[in-house]
Scaffold this active site. Sequence first.
Site, PDB file in Angstrom:
ATOM      1  N   HIS A  32      -5.831  -4.492   3.550  1.00  0.00           N
ATOM      2  CA  HIS A  32      -5.892  -3.009   1.399  1.00  0.00           C
ATOM      3  C   HIS A  32      -3.900  -3.905   1.519  1.00  0.00           C
ATOM      4  O   HIS A  32      -4.227  -3.011   0.182  1.00  0.00           O
ATOM      5  CB  HIS A  32      -6.035  -2.099   2.173  1.00  0.00           C
ATOM      6  N   HIS A  68       3.692   1.051   4.984  1.00  0.00           N
ATOM      7  CA  HIS A  68       3.273  -0.174   3.947  1.00  0.00           C
ATOM      8  C   HIS A  68       3.410  -0.145   2.464  1.00  0.00           C
ATOM      9  O   HIS A  68       3.969   1.034   2.108  1.00  0.00           O
ATOM     10  CB  HIS A  68       1.985   0.126   4.146  1.00  0.00           C
ATOM     11  N   HIS A  73       2.643  -0.611  -2.021  1.00  0.00           N
ATOM     12  CA  HIS A  73       1.488  -0.610  -2.567  1.00  0.00           C
ATOM     13  C   HIS A  73       2.254  -1.280  -4.381  1.00  0.00           C
ATOM     14  O   HIS A  73       3.069  -1.308  -4.565  1.00  0.00           O
ATOM     15  CB  HIS A  73       0.683   0.824  -3.293  1.00  0.00           C
ATOM     16  N   HIS A 125       4.852   3.486   0.914  1.00  0.00           N
ATOM     17  CA  HIS A 125       4.760   4.691   1.571  1.00  0.00           C
ATOM     18  C   HIS A 125       4.981   4.735   2.870  1.00  0.00           C
ATOM     19  O   HIS A 125       5.072   3.930   4.188  1.00  0.00           O
ATOM     20  CB  HIS A 125       3.127   5.216   1.273  1.00  0.00           C
ATOM     21  N   THR A 136      -3.791   8.456  -0.330  1.00  0.00           N
ATOM     22  CA  THR A 136      -4.602   7.726  -1.490  1.00  0.00           C
ATOM     23  C   THR A 136      -5.576   6.264  -1.104  1.00  0.00           C
ATOM     24  O   THR A 136      -5.905   5.500  -2.213  1.00  0.00           O
ATOM     25  CB  THR A 136      -3.355   6.883  -1.944  1.00  0.00           C
ATOM     26  N   THR A 137      -6.233   6.651   0.481  1.00  0.00           N
ATOM     27  CA  THR A 137      -6.952   5.622   0.513  1.00  0.00           C
ATOM     28  C   THR A 137      -8.235   6.067   1.032  1.00  0.00           C
ATOM     29  O   THR A 137      -8.077   7.763   1.591  1.00  0.00           O
ATOM     30  CB  THR A 137      -6.355   4.498   1.459  1.00  0.00           C
TER      31      THR A 137
HETATM   32 ZN   LIG Z   1      -0.372   4.296   0.687  1.00  0.00          ZN
END
Ligand SMILES: [Zn+2]
Length: 249
Positions: free
Chosen positions: A90, A115, A117, A134, A200-201
């Site tokens: 992801h 991580h 995005h 994040h 957010t996941t």
């Molecule tokens: Zn994130």
Amino acid sequence: MKLKRSLIAVGLISLSGFVGAADEHAGHGAHWGYKGDMGPDRWTSLKPEFSACAGKNQSPIDVSGTIDAKLKPVRFSYKAGGHEVVNNGHTIQVNIEDGSSIVIDGIQFNLKQFHFHSPSENHISGKSYPLEAHLVHADKDGNLAVVAVVFNEGKANATVAAAWSRMSKAEGTSELATNVSAAGLLPKSHDYYRYNGSLTTPPCTEGVRWIVMKKPMTVSKDQLNAFQTTVGFANNRPIQPANARPILE
Ligand SMILES: [Zn+2]
């Protein structure tokens, strides 16, 4: 001890706690995605455990219409504890050893991982950015606080370079040659916006303290390209309605 720590970190990857940790080991991200049948508008129907994705306090959001709340400074205490980089299917994530933390509301939250995005998940005043980091923290009771930093295209970021030096297109974990500190991801000014949101996941768990740094950082075009090529798809959840939530600054 090392194994336990890394299991916790892996759980936080999918930002899904301990059930997620088991999932990550077994299935590697096949349970949800960013497009089509597995995409964000289907998350709630994929698994009963993802029902929170339909909640009223979801992330990301457009950070706008803020209220001046004279927020107290967040106390950052980051060390060079990032020791391994993971492609979890992801995102690209750096796991952090114990020893880095922030203090918000008088509570210590320990940095577990950071991580990325691309494009950004949160927007600021209606604007999307090419990249967002994040920095995921947990307090002793498992409550989460995420520090978000948006990036424009510009000068290369040395911490990002070190963090991504061993990222691979294949899912898996690589040790970093040199430990990295998340301090290199923070803008000089620690001014921030704050709101209450969610992962957010999936499972989109709510009750997450969001600290969105006001000032963007930069990464180079090459760094951005390398990340996007490695991940292979846009890994941003669309913005969610703010609903009744105040957004503070
Ligand atoms: Zn994130």
